[in-house]
Design a protein around this motif. Sequence first.
Motif, PDB file in Angstrom:
ATOM      1  N   TRP A  91     -14.845 -18.101 -74.421  1.00  0.00           N
ATOM      2  CA  TRP A  91     -13.382 -17.182 -74.167  1.00  0.00           C
ATOM      3  C   TRP A  91     -13.397 -16.397 -73.129  1.00  0.00           C
ATOM      4  CZ3 TRP A  91     -10.041 -20.423 -76.597  1.00  0.00           C
ATOM      5  CH2 TRP A  91     -10.565 -20.990 -77.817  1.00  0.00           C
ATOM      6  N   THR A  92     -14.579 -15.799 -73.080  1.00  0.00           N
ATOM      7  CA  THR A  92     -14.625 -14.463 -72.021  1.00  0.00           C
ATOM      8  C   THR A  92     -14.386 -15.313 -70.621  1.00  0.00           C
ATOM      9  OG1 THR A  92     -16.884 -14.742 -72.198  1.00  0.00           O
ATOM     10  CG2 THR A  92     -16.027 -12.923 -73.377  1.00  0.00           C
ATOM     11  N   ALA A 139     -18.831 -19.129 -79.942  1.00  0.00           N
ATOM     12  CA  ALA A 139     -19.548 -18.669 -78.798  1.00  0.00           C
ATOM     13  C   ALA A 139     -18.236 -17.932 -78.018  1.00  0.00           C
ATOM     14  CB  ALA A 139     -19.983 -19.619 -77.679  1.00  0.00           C
ATOM     15  N   PHE A 140     -18.627 -16.478 -77.796  1.00  0.00           N
ATOM     16  CA  PHE A 140     -17.542 -15.724 -77.411  1.00  0.00           C
ATOM     17  C   PHE A 140     -17.400 -16.065 -76.128  1.00  0.00           C
ATOM     18  CE2 PHE A 140     -17.831 -12.585 -81.158  1.00  0.00           C
ATOM     19  CZ  PHE A 140     -16.623 -12.657 -81.214  1.00  0.00           C
ATOM     20  N   THR A 141     -18.521 -16.446 -75.402  1.00  0.00           N
ATOM     21  CA  THR A 141     -18.741 -16.683 -73.891  1.00  0.00           C
ATOM     22  C   THR A 141     -17.664 -18.041 -73.735  1.00  0.00           C
ATOM     23  OG1 THR A 141     -20.494 -18.117 -74.365  1.00  0.00           O
ATOM     24  CG2 THR A 141     -21.083 -15.824 -73.583  1.00  0.00           C
ATOM     25  N   GLN A 161     -16.557  -8.548 -78.671  1.00  0.00           N
ATOM     26  CA  GLN A 161     -17.123  -9.387 -79.589  1.00  0.00           C
ATOM     27  C   GLN A 161     -17.043  -8.769 -81.004  1.00  0.00           C
ATOM     28  OE1 GLN A 161     -21.059 -10.904 -78.345  1.00  0.00           O
ATOM     29  NE2 GLN A 161     -20.231 -11.372 -76.285  1.00  0.00           N
ATOM     30  N   LYS A 162     -15.744  -8.164 -81.368  1.00  0.00           N
ATOM     31  CA  LYS A 162     -15.507  -7.621 -82.532  1.00  0.00           C
ATOM     32  C   LYS A 162     -14.474  -8.030 -83.475  1.00  0.00           C
ATOM     33  CE  LYS A 162     -14.526  -3.130 -84.546  1.00  0.00           C
ATOM     34  NZ  LYS A 162     -14.303  -1.545 -83.922  1.00  0.00           N
ATOM     35  N   HIS A 194      -9.914 -11.583 -83.021  1.00  0.00           N
ATOM     36  CA  HIS A 194     -11.233 -10.911 -82.556  1.00  0.00           C
ATOM     37  C   HIS A 194     -10.883 -10.531 -81.316  1.00  0.00           C
ATOM     38  CE1 HIS A 194     -13.455 -13.321 -85.420  1.00  0.00           C
ATOM     39  NE2 HIS A 194     -12.643 -14.138 -85.174  1.00  0.00           N
ATOM     40  N   ASP A 195     -11.460  -9.332 -80.678  1.00  0.00           N
ATOM     41  CA  ASP A 195     -11.451  -8.742 -79.541  1.00  0.00           C
ATOM     42  C   ASP A 195     -12.813  -9.441 -78.885  1.00  0.00           C
ATOM     43  OD1 ASP A 195     -12.220  -7.336 -77.376  1.00  0.00           O
ATOM     44  OD2 ASP A 195     -11.163  -5.422 -78.192  1.00  0.00           O
ATOM     45  N   VAL A 196     -12.361 -10.203 -77.836  1.00  0.00           N
ATOM     46  CA  VAL A 196     -13.385 -11.187 -77.146  1.00  0.00           C
ATOM     47  C   VAL A 196     -14.369 -10.197 -76.335  1.00  0.00           C
ATOM     48  CG1 VAL A 196     -13.595 -12.894 -75.480  1.00  0.00           C
ATOM     49  CG2 VAL A 196     -12.017 -13.026 -77.193  1.00  0.00           C
ATOM     50  N   GLN A 197     -13.812  -8.876 -75.574  1.00  0.00           N
ATOM     51  CA  GLN A 197     -14.381  -8.403 -74.675  1.00  0.00           C
ATOM     52  C   GLN A 197     -15.454  -7.469 -75.309  1.00  0.00           C
ATOM     53  OE1 GLN A 197     -14.098  -8.912 -71.628  1.00  0.00           O
ATOM     54  NE2 GLN A 197     -12.348 -10.473 -72.038  1.00  0.00           N
ATOM     55  N   THR A 202     -19.541 -19.311 -86.969  1.00  0.00           N
ATOM     56  CA  THR A 202     -19.618 -18.725 -85.655  1.00  0.00           C
ATOM     57  C   THR A 202     -19.118 -19.545 -84.639  1.00  0.00           C
ATOM     58  OG1 THR A 202     -21.773 -20.280 -85.628  1.00  0.00           O
ATOM     59  CG2 THR A 202     -22.105 -18.280 -86.915  1.00  0.00           C
TER      60      THR A 202
END
Length: 430
Positions: free
Chosen positions: A93-94, A89-91, A125-126, A120-123, A87
Amino acid sequence: MKVQKFLILIILFFGLILDLGAQTRLSVSGSSRLYPLAVPQLCGKGASSEQTKEVARVITRDLTMSGYFDILNSESYIETPGKCGDTFAFTDWTVLGVDGLVKGEIEQTGQQIKVRLFLHDVQIQKLELAKEYSGDIAHIRDIAHKFSNEVLKYFTGEFGPFGTKIAYSQRVGRFKEIFVMDLDGANVRQLTSDNGLALSSSWSPDHQSILFTNFQNRQPDLFSIGYATRRQQKITNTVQQELGGKFSPDGSKIIIARSEGQKSDILLLDKSGRELSKLTRNYASIDVSPDWSPDGTRIVFTSNRSGGPQIYTMSADGSGAKRVSYVSSNYCTSPVWSPKGEKIAYVCRSEGKHNVFVSNADGTQPSQLTSSGSNEDPSWSPDGRYLVFSSTAFGSVYQLGMIRLDGANLIQVNQSQSGSFDPSWSSWIN
């Protein structure tokens, strides 16, 4: 019922909009916008910190060279370098403004490694791409190149050229020797040490050997050298000058330019160097720099039969010669046929210096790719999307430069204090 149908249409409409948005977000081919991407240090499970950093460095260099990606500086990353765990945090990176994120881990047992890499597609989250590789620790750079190719295929539909090699000539004192390096400029190896002038290198179709011309004892002949073994074989032994040998696509024949006095012709040899036929017989012209079409049915070459040197094509038996260079220059040379067969690259004198041009194979739609420095001896990438050539665009000494087929992303490939010339791009080796 009408309300239900209307709701279904609304759902389908917004689903289509979301899908198109994802496609736009994940499309780089044909776009002038560089795709913002982060490539942090990998997680190491038994692997050294240097190994986890090396994979990230190689992927970063590859994707930067592709001209499609803007790789975020690692010093701006919020996440702890080399962080392990499934795991994250996508945040983290966004907030940095990236659209894509490469993550991965290296698991090492003895000299064997297992590398898992993810895109990963950060925007949204996939997870978009996941690959696992196993092998010897010595092949860690090759693994990184393979994933770079997968990333480029994911975005553009075609594998990238990473993991290939460049053969070229480099000055060593007052001589020139044949060198080989990885596309990204790493793993430089000197193949010849003959204290001569080794020029015009060209890979065999199986990329096991390299043809080149060597002026030994001031007599230019065609040689072959093993890429791995460095074992040399003399192909020709004549009193004439022989330049520009190229294997046919099936590896059974060689085309070469042979000069006698004030003229030069294109000859067809078997792979042992025995002359099979003379393909050009215009006794008043100089015909040089031959190259095969990828299907082996046609040959492109330079000739001054109409005055100044220009680019011509002919059938593999020498018939049907036709001029195909029609740019505003009275001097064009060094043609090479693209791997897919639809394009030809060549060099013309323009704006007071030499520049790389590309046209359709029939000469239509010519375009000038370079405009700074002097640029010579182009060679195609195996995917047909890039050209490498020797250039002074980066300074006074010739270095190897790489450019995309649309003229974007001119980038320096190597750094040589003495000068690098005559590059030849291999097919995929690994």
